[in-house]
Design a protein around this motif. Structure first.
Motif, PDB file in Angstrom:
ATOM      1  N   GLU A  92       0.828  -1.202   0.000  1.00 30.98           N
ATOM      2  CA  GLU A  92       0.000   0.000   0.000  1.00 30.98           C
ATOM      3  C   GLU A  92       0.865   1.256   0.000  1.00 30.98           C
ATOM      4  O   GLU A  92       0.548   2.244  -0.679  1.00 30.98           O
ATOM      5  CB  GLU A  92      -0.922  -0.013   1.224  1.00 30.98           C
ATOM      6  N   PHE A  93       1.965   1.221   0.732  1.00 32.09           N
ATOM      7  CA  PHE A  93       2.880   2.361   0.760  1.00 32.09           C
ATOM      8  C   PHE A  93       3.462   2.623  -0.614  1.00 32.09           C
ATOM      9  O   PHE A  93       3.582   3.772  -1.051  1.00 32.09           O
ATOM     10  CB  PHE A  93       3.997   2.104   1.775  1.00 32.09           C
ATOM     11  N   VAL A  94       3.844   1.557  -1.307  1.00 29.92           N
ATOM     12  CA  VAL A  94       4.407   1.704  -2.647  1.00 29.92           C
ATOM     13  C   VAL A  94       3.369   2.294  -3.591  1.00 29.92           C
ATOM     14  O   VAL A  94       3.646   3.230  -4.358  1.00 29.92           O
ATOM     15  CB  VAL A  94       4.907   0.351  -3.179  1.00 29.92           C
ATOM     16  N   HIS A  95       2.152   1.762  -3.543  1.00 30.04           N
ATOM     17  CA  HIS A  95       1.102   2.194  -4.465  1.00 30.04           C
ATOM     18  C   HIS A  95       0.712   3.647  -4.240  1.00 30.04           C
ATOM     19  O   HIS A  95       0.270   4.327  -5.169  1.00 30.04           O
ATOM     20  CB  HIS A  95      -0.130   1.301  -4.323  1.00 30.04           C
ATOM     21  N   ARG A  96       0.888   4.130  -3.012  1.00 25.66           N
ATOM     22  CA  ARG A  96       0.557   5.521  -2.706  1.00 25.66           C
ATOM     23  C   ARG A  96       1.737   6.460  -2.939  1.00 25.66           C
ATOM     24  O   ARG A  96       1.616   7.673  -2.757  1.00 25.66           O
ATOM     25  CB  ARG A  96       0.060   5.647  -1.268  1.00 25.66           C
ATOM     26  N   GLY A  97       2.874   5.915  -3.305  1.00 23.37           N
ATOM     27  CA  GLY A  97       4.020   6.740  -3.649  1.00 23.37           C
ATOM     28  C   GLY A  97       4.835   7.251  -2.478  1.00 23.37           C
ATOM     29  O   GLY A  97       5.635   8.172  -2.632  1.00 23.37           O
ATOM     30  N   PHE A  98       4.669   6.651  -1.291  1.00 25.35           N
ATOM     31  CA  PHE A  98       5.463   7.073  -0.141  1.00 25.35           C
ATOM     32  C   PHE A  98       6.881   6.502  -0.234  1.00 25.35           C
ATOM     33  O   PHE A  98       7.080   5.399  -0.751  1.00 25.35           O
ATOM     34  CB  PHE A  98       4.836   6.594   1.167  1.00 25.35           C
ATOM     35  N   PRO A  99       7.867   7.227   0.280  1.00 20.21           N
ATOM     36  CA  PRO A  99       9.234   6.695   0.292  1.00 20.21           C
ATOM     37  C   PRO A  99       9.411   5.661   1.405  1.00 20.21           C
ATOM     38  O   PRO A  99       8.611   5.606   2.360  1.00 20.21           O
ATOM     39  CB  PRO A  99      10.087   7.941   0.559  1.00 20.21           C
ATOM     40  N   LEU A 100      10.459   4.865   1.298  1.00 15.97           N
ATOM     41  CA  LEU A 100      10.750   3.847   2.304  1.00 15.97           C
ATOM     42  C   LEU A 100      10.941   4.472   3.686  1.00 15.97           C
ATOM     43  O   LEU A 100      10.562   3.885   4.698  1.00 15.97           O
ATOM     44  CB  LEU A 100      12.010   3.067   1.899  1.00 15.97           C
ATOM     45  N   GLU A 101      11.509   5.670   3.737  1.00 10.70           N
ATOM     46  CA  GLU A 101      11.761   6.332   5.018  1.00 10.70           C
ATOM     47  C   GLU A 101      10.474   6.532   5.803  1.00 10.70           C
ATOM     48  O   GLU A 101      10.470   6.435   7.036  1.00 10.70           O
ATOM     49  CB  GLU A 101      12.446   7.685   4.790  1.00 10.70           C
ATOM     50  N   THR A 102       9.376   6.796   5.115  1.00  7.90           N
ATOM     51  CA  THR A 102       8.099   6.980   5.803  1.00  7.90           C
ATOM     52  C   THR A 102       7.617   5.675   6.410  1.00  7.90           C
ATOM     53  O   THR A 102       7.096   5.638   7.533  1.00  7.90           O
ATOM     54  CB  THR A 102       7.039   7.530   4.829  1.00  7.90           C
TER      55      THR A 102
END
Length: 234
Positions: A92-102
């Protein structure tokens, strides 16, 4: 006498029995505890949107359940595998475009919130001061070890999903849009079907750009979310 394994002291029998009892008690309140931790995560990581809370809650609950299974037995956190629900959260984080740091920040904040709740339960549930001191020292080292252990599968899972996502239908549609905007000849019917957008009509466009995105994600993802919001408003 305690022995040391991977830098974490193994709990005594008395300490382990106390932790097993506390873990069993917490499992009965798992949904409530997970809700409190998930709430702390969303307050502490402000870029998370409200609609993500159910996913955060499910992932948090899965992690806490795993911790409550492994920690009381003194099981080594090194090499632990992420729960299935936690791997879904990574996607879900990837699909929403958040960086790994978040994503890593979510785990750091979650760890801090869970530790405060667990510490309170240990203080209330363990009467023997020596056993309590031992339990606090062991659990502190163990939970930090857990966060260190899951950092690797979090990072690798994130990067694998990011690469897969880049090759997905979403990326293919973006390439199709680029061809249209460049004025190259395309099959209108096929392109409309792929984009799920009717090309044979009058179009209105607007231009967006980003000078700085910071912790909100990569520029493409930030602009995509902004464009969608403007489209809904119009």
């Amino acid at each position: 006498m305690l022995t040391t394994r991977n830098g974490i002291q193994e709990p005594s029998v008395e300490c382990r029995l106390a932790l097993i009892a506390l873990a069993e008690d917490l499992r009965g309140d798992l949904e409530q505890v997970a809700g409190e931790v998930a709430g702390a995560i969303h307050r502490g990581v402000e870029v998370l949107s409200e609609d993500m809370f159910p996913d955060t809650l499910v992932s948090t609950q899965a992690n806490i359940a795993l911790v409550m299974t492994l920690l009381p037995e003194g099981a080594d956190p090194v090499g632990v595998e992420l729960p299935v629900d936690a791997t879904h959260y990574v996607r879900e984080f990837v699909h929403r475009g958040f960086p790994l740091e978040t994503l890593l920040a979510v785990y750091r904040v979650g760890h801090g919130a869970f530790w405060q709740l667990w510490l309170e339960r240990m203080r209330e549930g363990i009467e023997d001061r020596e056993v309590l001191a031992e339990a606090i020292a062991f659990c502190s080292a163990w939970t930090f070890g857990y966060i260190d252990a899951v950092a690797k599968p979090l990072a690798s899972g994130f990067l694998v999903e990011k690469e897969r996502w880049a090759r997905s239908a979403v990326a293919q549609r973006a390439e199709e849009v680029a061809l249209v905007l460049e004025g190259r000849p395309v099959d209108e019917q096929r392109t409309s079907a792929r984009l799920r957008y009717e090309l044979g009509r009058r179009h209105v466009a607007y231009v967006l750009w980003a000078e700085e995105v910071g912790a909100f994600g990569d520029a493409d993802s930030v602009l995509s979310r902004a464009a969608a919001a403007i489209g809904r408003a119009l």
